[in-house]
Design a protein around this motif. Structure first.
Motif, PDB file in Angstrom:
ATOM      1  N   ARG A 264     -18.483   3.435 -32.837  1.00 41.50           N
ATOM      2  CA  ARG A 264     -17.677   3.376 -31.619  1.00 41.50           C
ATOM      3  C   ARG A 264     -16.246   3.823 -31.894  1.00 41.50           C
ATOM      4  O   ARG A 264     -15.603   3.329 -32.810  1.00 41.50           O
ATOM      5  N   PRO A 265     -15.721   4.738 -31.080  1.00 43.65           N
ATOM      6  CA  PRO A 265     -14.339   5.210 -31.252  1.00 43.65           C
ATOM      7  C   PRO A 265     -13.356   4.297 -30.509  1.00 43.65           C
ATOM      8  O   PRO A 265     -13.755   3.371 -29.798  1.00 43.65           O
ATOM      9  N   LEU A 266     -12.090   4.619 -30.641  1.00 40.98           N
ATOM     10  CA  LEU A 266     -11.062   3.915 -29.875  1.00 40.98           C
ATOM     11  C   LEU A 266     -11.113   4.341 -28.412  1.00 40.98           C
ATOM     12  O   LEU A 266     -11.398   5.496 -28.095  1.00 40.98           O
ATOM     13  N   ALA A 267     -10.779   3.399 -27.557  1.00 47.89           N
ATOM     14  CA  ALA A 267     -10.601   3.684 -26.133  1.00 47.89           C
ATOM     15  C   ALA A 267      -9.176   4.215 -25.934  1.00 47.89           C
ATOM     16  O   ALA A 267      -8.350   4.182 -26.854  1.00 47.89           O
ATOM     17  N   GLY A 268      -8.875   4.670 -24.738  1.00 46.28           N
ATOM     18  CA  GLY A 268      -7.526   5.151 -24.434  1.00 46.28           C
ATOM     19  C   GLY A 268      -6.472   4.114 -24.749  1.00 46.28           C
ATOM     20  O   GLY A 268      -5.436   4.423 -25.350  1.00 46.28           O
ATOM     21  N   ARG A 269      -6.715   2.864 -24.350  1.00 39.07           N
ATOM     22  CA  ARG A 269      -5.748   1.805 -24.645  1.00 39.07           C
ATOM     23  C   ARG A 269      -5.590   1.620 -26.147  1.00 39.07           C
ATOM     24  O   ARG A 269      -4.486   1.414 -26.652  1.00 39.07           O
ATOM     25  N   GLY A 270      -6.668   1.722 -26.881  1.00 42.32           N
ATOM     26  CA  GLY A 270      -6.598   1.600 -28.331  1.00 42.32           C
ATOM     27  C   GLY A 270      -5.777   2.706 -28.961  1.00 42.32           C
ATOM     28  O   GLY A 270      -4.993   2.472 -29.887  1.00 42.32           O
ATOM     29  N   ARG A 271      -5.940   3.923 -28.435  1.00 43.20           N
ATOM     30  CA  ARG A 271      -5.162   5.052 -28.958  1.00 43.20           C
ATOM     31  C   ARG A 271      -3.671   4.871 -28.666  1.00 43.20           C
ATOM     32  O   ARG A 271      -2.827   5.338 -29.425  1.00 43.20           O
ATOM     33  N   ARG A 272      -3.339   4.166 -27.577  1.00 43.96           N
ATOM     34  CA  ARG A 272      -1.930   3.885 -27.260  1.00 43.96           C
ATOM     35  C   ARG A 272      -1.389   2.699 -28.059  1.00 43.96           C
ATOM     36  O   ARG A 272      -0.236   2.702 -28.468  1.00 43.96           O
ATOM     37  N   ASP A 273      -2.216   1.661 -28.265  1.00 44.74           N
ATOM     38  CA  ASP A 273      -1.744   0.436 -28.916  1.00 44.74           C
ATOM     39  C   ASP A 273      -1.611   0.566 -30.434  1.00 44.74           C
ATOM     40  O   ASP A 273      -0.736  -0.070 -31.035  1.00 44.74           O
ATOM     41  N   ALA A 274      -2.454   1.353 -31.072  1.00 43.30           N
ATOM     42  CA  ALA A 274      -2.420   1.452 -32.540  1.00 43.30           C
ATOM     43  C   ALA A 274      -1.054   1.927 -33.057  1.00 43.30           C
ATOM     44  O   ALA A 274      -0.526   1.342 -34.010  1.00 43.30           O
ATOM     45  N   PRO A 275      -0.430   2.955 -32.462  1.00 44.19           N
ATOM     46  CA  PRO A 275       0.913   3.331 -32.933  1.00 44.19           C
ATOM     47  C   PRO A 275       1.936   2.205 -32.760  1.00 44.19           C
ATOM     48  O   PRO A 275       2.834   2.051 -33.597  1.00 44.19           O
ATOM     49  N   ALA A 276       1.801   1.421 -31.707  1.00 40.12           N
ATOM     50  CA  ALA A 276       2.712   0.283 -31.513  1.00 40.12           C
ATOM     51  C   ALA A 276       2.540  -0.730 -32.641  1.00 40.12           C
ATOM     52  O   ALA A 276       3.524  -1.304 -33.119  1.00 40.12           O
ATOM     53  N   ALA A 277       1.314  -0.937 -33.087  1.00 37.22           N
ATOM     54  CA  ALA A 277       1.075  -1.822 -34.232  1.00 37.22           C
ATOM     55  C   ALA A 277       1.735  -1.247 -35.482  1.00 37.22           C
ATOM     56  O   ALA A 277       2.331  -1.981 -36.278  1.00 37.22           O
ATOM     57  N   GLY A 278       1.651   0.060 -35.646  1.00 38.06           N
ATOM     58  CA  GLY A 278       2.305   0.701 -36.784  1.00 38.06           C
ATOM     59  C   GLY A 278       3.811   0.528 -36.755  1.00 38.06           C
ATOM     60  O   GLY A 278       4.443   0.258 -37.790  1.00 38.06           O
ATOM     61  N   ARG A 279       4.387   0.670 -35.565  1.00 35.54           N
ATOM     62  CA  ARG A 279       5.836   0.481 -35.439  1.00 35.54           C
ATOM     63  C   ARG A 279       6.225  -0.958 -35.752  1.00 35.54           C
ATOM     64  O   ARG A 279       7.246  -1.220 -36.398  1.00 35.54           O
ATOM     65  N   TRP A 280       5.421  -1.912 -35.285  1.00 34.13           N
ATOM     66  CA  TRP A 280       5.705  -3.316 -35.584  1.00 34.13           C
ATOM     67  C   TRP A 280       5.667  -3.545 -37.093  1.00 34.13           C
ATOM     68  O   TRP A 280       6.555  -4.205 -37.653  1.00 34.13           O
ATOM     69  N   LEU A 281       4.656  -3.009 -37.752  1.00 32.34           N
ATOM     70  CA  LEU A 281       4.566  -3.164 -39.205  1.00 32.34           C
ATOM     71  C   LEU A 281       5.776  -2.525 -39.894  1.00 32.34           C
ATOM     72  O   LEU A 281       6.358  -3.112 -40.812  1.00 32.34           O
ATOM     73  N   ALA A 282       6.162  -1.333 -39.464  1.00 27.95           N
ATOM     74  CA  ALA A 282       7.313  -0.653 -40.060  1.00 27.95           C
ATOM     75  C   ALA A 282       8.584  -1.481 -39.908  1.00 27.95           C
ATOM     76  O   ALA A 282       9.409  -1.536 -40.830  1.00 27.95           O
ATOM     77  N   ASP A 283       8.734  -2.146 -38.773  1.00 27.09           N
ATOM     78  CA  ASP A 283       9.946  -2.924 -38.491  1.00 27.09           C
ATOM     79  C   ASP A 283       9.934  -4.326 -39.090  1.00 27.09           C
ATOM     80  O   ASP A 283      11.003  -4.913 -39.297  1.00 27.09           O
ATOM     81  N   ASN A 284       8.735  -4.888 -39.344  1.00 26.04           N
ATOM     82  CA  ASN A 284       8.649  -6.308 -39.675  1.00 26.04           C
ATOM     83  C   ASN A 284       7.942  -6.667 -40.973  1.00 26.04           C
ATOM     84  O   ASN A 284       8.097  -7.795 -41.451  1.00 26.04           O
ATOM     85  N   ALA A 285       7.159  -5.774 -41.522  1.00 29.92           N
ATOM     86  CA  ALA A 285       6.298  -6.163 -42.639  1.00 29.92           C
ATOM     87  C   ALA A 285       6.820  -5.763 -44.010  1.00 29.92           C
ATOM     88  O   ALA A 285       6.335  -6.258 -45.014  1.00 29.92           O
TER      89      ALA A 285
ATOM     90  N   CYS B 293      -6.346 -19.242 -35.551  1.00 27.53           N
ATOM     91  CA  CYS B 293      -5.863 -17.877 -35.410  1.00 27.53           C
ATOM     92  C   CYS B 293      -6.794 -17.115 -34.480  1.00 27.53           C
ATOM     93  O   CYS B 293      -7.997 -17.062 -34.715  1.00 27.53           O
ATOM     94  N   GLU B 294      -6.228 -16.563 -33.425  1.00 27.52           N
ATOM     95  CA  GLU B 294      -6.994 -15.707 -32.520  1.00 27.52           C
ATOM     96  C   GLU B 294      -6.380 -14.314 -32.581  1.00 27.52           C
ATOM     97  O   GLU B 294      -5.211 -14.128 -32.258  1.00 27.52           O
ATOM     98  N   LEU B 295      -7.160 -13.361 -33.033  1.00 26.61           N
ATOM     99  CA  LEU B 295      -6.689 -11.988 -33.124  1.00 26.61           C
ATOM    100  C   LEU B 295      -7.374 -11.153 -32.049  1.00 26.61           C
ATOM    101  O   LEU B 295      -8.564 -10.891 -32.130  1.00 26.61           O
ATOM    102  N   ARG B 296      -6.592 -10.745 -31.056  1.00 25.96           N
ATOM    103  CA  ARG B 296      -7.108  -9.806 -30.069  1.00 25.96           C
ATOM    104  C   ARG B 296      -7.020  -8.405 -30.658  1.00 25.96           C
ATOM    105  O   ARG B 296      -6.500  -8.228 -31.752  1.00 25.96           O
ATOM    106  N   THR B 297      -7.495  -7.415 -29.949  1.00 24.10           N
ATOM    107  CA  THR B 297      -7.404  -6.061 -30.478  1.00 24.10           C
ATOM    108  C   THR B 297      -5.947  -5.704 -30.735  1.00 24.10           C
ATOM    109  O   THR B 297      -5.053  -6.100 -29.984  1.00 24.10           O
ATOM    110  N   SER B 298      -5.710  -5.011 -31.825  1.00 21.13           N
ATOM    111  CA  SER B 298      -4.381  -4.592 -32.306  1.00 21.13           C
ATOM    112  C   SER B 298      -3.505  -5.753 -32.764  1.00 21.13           C
ATOM    113  O   SER B 298      -2.328  -5.550 -33.051  1.00 21.13           O
ATOM    114  N   SER B 299      -4.052  -6.957 -32.861  1.00 20.66           N
ATOM    115  CA  SER B 299      -3.252  -8.098 -33.307  1.00 20.66           C
ATOM    116  C   SER B 299      -3.060  -8.066 -34.816  1.00 20.66           C
ATOM    117  O   SER B 299      -3.925  -7.608 -35.569  1.00 20.66           O
TER     118      SER B 299
END
Length: 150
Positions: free
Chosen positions: A24-45, A125-131
């Motif tokens: 199963r591939p990413l949905a449109g929302r997944g393709r939009r949310d994954a870069p946001a997760a990357g930015r969060w990691l870059a800023d916080n991790a 711990c509840e991890l939703r998609t991109s959590s």
């Protein structure tokens, strides 16, 4: 063992096609949310030394989009035990991390990732998609959680 484990649940996947779960591939929302997760990691991790990613298509696509947002590219390993093998397998993967990496990122699936964080920290711990959850392995505490949206 690393000092910090970061877990990232893959971004939202596409359920519309008639493909096996693994493919199963990413949905449109997944393709939009994954870069946001990357930015969060870059800023916080901070620096990520090693990425261990499920070989499932949606996890690999999530990692590709996350990686594009990071200031440096860590070593990446695609690990079959991160796909539907249970929390015990994830603990084994963590124990198999060689000496050296201080911060390790797992990119995978629920319920296994949530159960791993719960097992390591003793809390819910509840991890939703991109959590994302950042676990300090020395103190067995969750230092941060986020669900970035694109």
């Amino acid at each position: 063992m690393p000092d910090t484990l970061i877990v990232l649940r893959h971004a939202k996947s596409d359920w519309t096609g008639n493909v096996p779960d693994f493919d199963r591939p990413l949905a449109g929302r997944g393709r939009r949310d994954a870069p946001a997760a990357g930015r969060w990691l870059a800023d916080n991790a901070g620096a990520i030394d090693l990425v261990v990613c499920s070989p499932a298509k949606r996890a690999r696509q999530t990692w590709k989009r996350v990686a594009a947002e990071l200031p440096s590219q860590p070593e990446v390993r695609f690990e079959p035990r991160l796909y539907d093998e249970g929390v015990g397998a994830l603990l084994d993967v963590l124990l198999d991390v060689p000496a050296g990496p201080k911060t390790v990122l797992f990119v995978g699936h629920n319920p296994d990732l949530s159960m791993l964080v719960e097992r390591l920290s003793g809390g819910e711990c509840e991890l939703r998609t991109s959590s994302i959850a950042v676990v300090d392995l020395a103190t067995k505490t969750v230092r941060a959680t986020a669900t970035p949206r694109g």
